[in-house]
Design an enzyme around this catalytic site. Structure first.
Site, PDB file in Angstrom:
ATOM      1  N   THR B 152     -23.886   7.560 -30.804  1.00 23.89           N
ATOM      2  CA  THR B 152     -24.328   7.966 -29.479  1.00 23.89           C
ATOM      3  C   THR B 152     -23.895   6.644 -28.610  1.00 23.89           C
ATOM      4  O   THR B 152     -22.542   6.759 -28.084  1.00 23.89           O
ATOM      5  CB  THR B 152     -26.044   7.927 -29.416  1.00 23.89           C
ATOM      6  OG1 THR B 152     -26.418   6.669 -30.126  1.00 23.89           O
ATOM      7  CG2 THR B 152     -26.458   9.207 -29.882  1.00 23.89           C
ATOM      8  N   THR B 189     -33.753   3.781 -40.237  1.00 21.24           N
ATOM      9  CA  THR B 189     -33.113   3.533 -39.233  1.00 21.24           C
ATOM     10  C   THR B 189     -32.821   4.919 -38.292  1.00 21.24           C
ATOM     11  O   THR B 189     -33.477   5.938 -38.625  1.00 21.24           O
ATOM     12  CB  THR B 189     -31.741   3.118 -39.213  1.00 21.24           C
ATOM     13  OG1 THR B 189     -31.109   2.477 -37.984  1.00 21.24           O
ATOM     14  CG2 THR B 189     -30.613   3.972 -40.014  1.00 21.24           C
ATOM     15  N   ASN B 400     -28.740   0.660 -20.696  1.00 22.51           N
ATOM     16  CA  ASN B 400     -29.799   1.449 -20.861  1.00 22.51           C
ATOM     17  C   ASN B 400     -30.367   1.525 -19.433  1.00 22.51           C
ATOM     18  O   ASN B 400     -31.034   2.776 -19.174  1.00 22.51           O
ATOM     19  CB  ASN B 400     -30.985   0.558 -21.446  1.00 22.51           C
ATOM     20  CG  ASN B 400     -30.715   0.707 -22.926  1.00 22.51           C
ATOM     21  OD1 ASN B 400     -30.854   1.663 -23.542  1.00 22.51           O
ATOM     22  ND2 ASN B 400     -30.593  -0.540 -23.500  1.00 22.51           N
TER      23      ASN B 400
END
Lengths: 405, 405
Positions: B152, B189, B400
Site C-alpha cells: 500500500t 502485522t 497520512n
C-alpha cells in the site's frame, strides 16, 4: 496557531486576596526573559495538589509532595521555566531544596513551607544559583504576568477567572496553566495553579483538587506523553469571609467546586487549543459505556491516534481511522455492530459500517471546521466521558525536532 | 526513504513446492496496477494464522477465521490491496464471501477452503465485482511479484527466504509482508505470509505461528495504531519429505521454528525500516525486568512516544524524553534510581540522573547514525524484550494527511 484561543484580558483576571504574585528574570535558559514566578501566600492559606504519576517524576515534584505531607502551612510557591529539573537525581533535589531554603529564609519560614515547581528541558542541571540570585530582584506581578512567566513552547498565556456567590459571600477563583507538548496527564497537567479566597478545610480542598483534575486536566492529551513534572495546585486563602467549607457535603462546596472546575476546564482546553502545532481543536465524547473508565479508554484511543490526528490536520473525513481506534481501545467484549459514530451532528457509522445515508460532503463540511466534536455511542450502558485534544501537524514535528536548539 | 532496506533479490527468493502464486490487475483503487494476489495450495497443505485483536476487525479477517475454524483443508488465499473491506458490516462480509466463492468454484473446492485478505483504505465498499472479473486473468508470479502486489504505502516490497536442514531434508521457508503505517500489531502485522515445504502437523503449526508472531510482528510499531486487518499466515505444504513435525517437542520443530522466526523477524524489521516517513531504524531493548510483559511495556512506551520519535528524527540526544517515557510506562513500583540507559554502547543515564561521565558529543555521535539501539536495564530481574520502530518525521504527517487523495 492556537485554535480559538485569545490572549486573556488582563482586566478580567481578578486578584485573589491572600495571594501575592511576583516575577523575576533569572536567565535559566534565555537571558532577559521573566522565567521565575513566586506566589506568596498569607498565613491562613490552605494548599492541596495532585502530581504526575510518571515514575521519573522531577525533583521539584518529589519535594512538593514531601513539603505538603509535612503538614506545615505553605507560605510560598516558586516556579521556574526553562529547565524541568527532572532526571537529575539527588543533585537535582538538592538544587530544588536550595531554592526553597533561600526563599524560606527571606520570608522567615521553614523550608517545608515553600513548594518548588519547574518546567522545561529534562536531564539538564538546574541553574539554581541564578534563580536564587534573581529572587530578591522580583517585581510585583498580576495573573497575566504570572501566566506568561511559566510558558515554555506555549504560544498563548493561559489564565482565567470567575466570581461566584458561596454561602452569601462573593468568592474569586483565578487560575493559570502552561503546557503545549508532553501533555497526557495522569494526575494533573504540566503546571496548573488555581487560587481562591474561599475558606475551605484541608480535607475538602484535597478532595476538590482530585475531583476537578479528573474532570479537566486529566481529560486533555496533545501527544500522549505523560510529563515528569505535571502538577496541579489549588490554593484557598480563606479571606472571602465565608463559613469554612470543611467537607464535600458542606454548604457551598458544590458552588465552589463548580467554579473551580469551570476554571480548570477552560485552562485544560486552552492547553489543547495551544497544543504544539495545533490547527484544530477536537472534543471526543464517548457515551453509553458500562463505566466512565471504558468511555475514557475509547476516547483516549481516538485522541491519541497519530492516524486520526493527521487525518484531522488534513480535514480528511477518513472515518475508518476513527473506527480502527475504537476497535483497538482494548474493550474486549465491544460489539462494534451496535455503536454509532458522529462527527458533530452527522451520523457517519452505524451497524458496524458506514451509515447508508452518510454523504462524504457532510463529513467534509464538519472536518473543515476548526472545532470538531467526535461522538461515539457505545449503546451498552449509561456512563460517558469527554477528552479534548488537537490535531497532529507538520509543526508538531518541527517544534519537537527543534525544541532544544 | 527506507532505512537500510534493499529491494529483495528475486533470484534468492526460493519457490516453495506446493504453493503456486499468481497476480492480476483488478483496478481496486488504481488502474494498471497488480493489486490482486492468489496463492494456490496443493491438497496436503496445512495453514495456521493469527489475526488482529482490533474489535473492528475487517470482513476478510472474520471470514478467514471462520474458514480456518471449519477444519477443511485450505486450498487458496486471495489478497487484494487498495481497499481493506473494514468497517463495512454485513455487506462487506458478503463481498468477501463472493470473491472466495468465485475462486472456489474455479478450483472445484468449497468456499470455506479459500481465505480472503484485504488491505488499504477503511470504510469504503470493496469493488468485489472487479476482483472477481480479474481472477481468471491472473498471471503466474514469483515471490517478489507477490510482495509487490500487496503493497500500500510501502516504498519497498518485503520478501525473504531461507533454506535449512530439518531432519535430514532441505526445507525452504519463504515469506512476504506489507505494512508501513497503522502498524502496532497485537496478534500479527498488517499482512504477512510465510510458506514452507516442511511437513508440519496442524497443532504444531498453530503453535509455531503464535510463537513466531510474538517474537517478530508483535514487536514492531510504527505509529501505535493497531490495524483492523492484521493477519499473519503460515503455510506448510509438506512436500519436503521430512517426517511430520507433529508437536513442539518433535525432532525438527526447533530448526524449522528458528528458520520461520528469522524470516518473520526480517520481514517485521523491514516494516519498521520502511515505516511511513522513516529516516531512522531504532531497536529498543529492555533487560533485567521481572517478566517479558513489563519489558515489552517499557519498550513500547519508548517506541510509541511522539516526543522520543521526533527527537530521533532530529538526531537530538534529548535523553530526558526517553526517561519520561520509561517513567510513564505504567510500572508502578519501578525504582528509577536503579536503572541504566544506553544509546548503543554509551551509558547516558544511571542512578536516576545523567551519567556523570556522559558527554553530549558521545550521544550525538550515536544519534547521527541511521540505526540506533536504545537499551534500558531495569536491574530488577532476568527477563528481556526487544521492539523495533522508526522515527517520526515531517513525511509521516505528509503521507497520512494525503493518504486518501
Amino acid at each position: 496557531m492556537p485554535v480559538n484561543l485569545q490572549q486573556p484580558d488582563r482586566s478580567r483576571l481578578f486578584p485573589v486576596p491572600g495571594v501575592t504574585l511576583a516575577v523575576a528574570e533569572a536567565g535559566v535558559k534565555q537571558a532577559k526573559r521573566r522565567d521565575v514566578l513566586v506566589l506568596e501566600l498569607a498565613p491562613a492559606c490552605r494548599v492541596a495538589g495532585v502530581f504526575t504519576r510518571n515514575r521519573f517524576c522531577a525533583a521539584p515534584v518529589i519535594l512538593s509532595r514531601a513539603h505538603l505531607a509535612s503538614g506545615q502551612p505553605i507560605r510560598a510557591l516558586v516556579v521556574n521555566t526553562g529547565n524541568a529539573n527532572a532526571g537529575t537525581g539527588e543533585d537535582g533535589r538538592q538544587r530544588a531544596r536550595a531554592i526553597c531554603a533561600a526563599l524560606a529564609e527571606e520570608l522567615g519560614v521553614n523550608v517545608e513551607q515553600v513548594l518548588p515547581f519547574s518546567t522545561g528541558v529534562i536531564l539538564e542541571p538546574l541553574p539554581a544559583d541564578r534563580i536564587i540570585a534573581a529572587l530578591p530582584t522580583r517585581q510585583h506581578a498580576d495573573w497575566l504576568d504570572a501566566a506568561e512567566a511559566i510558558m515554555t513552547t506555549d504560544i498563548m498565556p493561559k489564565a482565567t477567572s470567575r466570581q461566584v456567590m458561596v454561602n452569601g459571600k462573593t468568592v474569586t477563583v483565578t487560575g493559570i496553566a502552561k503546557g503545549a507538548g508532553m501533555i497526557h496527564p495522569n494526575m494533573a497537567t504540566m503546571l496548573g495553579f488555581i487560587a481562591t479566597d474561599a475558606d475551605v478545610g484541608q480535607q475538602a480542598l484535597q478532595q476538590m483538587v482530585r475531583d476537578v483534575a479528573d474532570q479537566s486536566f486529566n481529560c486533555v492529551t496533545v501527544d500522549g506523553d505523560t510529563s515528569t513534572n505535571d502538577s496541579f495546585l489549588l490554593i484557598a486563602s480563606g479571606q472571602a469571609g465565608n463559613a469554612t467549607i470543611d467537607a464535600d457535603s458542606a454548604a457551598g462546596y458544590a458552588e465552589l467546586h463548580d467554579a473551580v472546575r469551570d476554571v480548570a476546564i477552560e485552562l485544560a482546553q486552552a492547553i489543547a487549543r495551544d497544543g504544539e502545532g495545533a490547527t484544530k481543536f477536537m472534543t471526543v465524547t464517548v457515551e453509553g459505556g458500562h463505566d466512565r473508565a471504558e468511555c475514557k479508554q475509547v476516547a483516549y484511543a481516538i485522541a491519541r491516534s497519530p492516524l486520526v490526528k493527521t487525518a484531522f490536520f488534513a480535514s480528511d473525513p477518513n472515518l475508518g481511522r476513527l473506527l480502527a481506534a475504537i476497535g483497538y481501545a482494548g474493550i474486549d467484549d465491544l460489539d462494534v455492530d451496535r455503536l454509532d459514530l458522529y462527527l458533530d451532528d452527522v451520523l457517519v457509522a452505524t451497524g458496524g459500517g458506514r451509515n447508508p445515508a452518510y454523504r462524504e460532503e457532510d463529513g467534509q463540511r464538519v472536518m473543515n471546521q476548526p472545532e470538531i466534536t467526535v461522538r461515539v455511542k457505545l449503546n451498552r450502558g449509561e456512563a460517558s466521558a469527554t477528552v479534548w485534544t488537537c490535531d497532529f501537524s507538520y509543526d508538531y514535528v518541527r517544534i519537537n525536532a527543534d525544541y532544544r536548539s
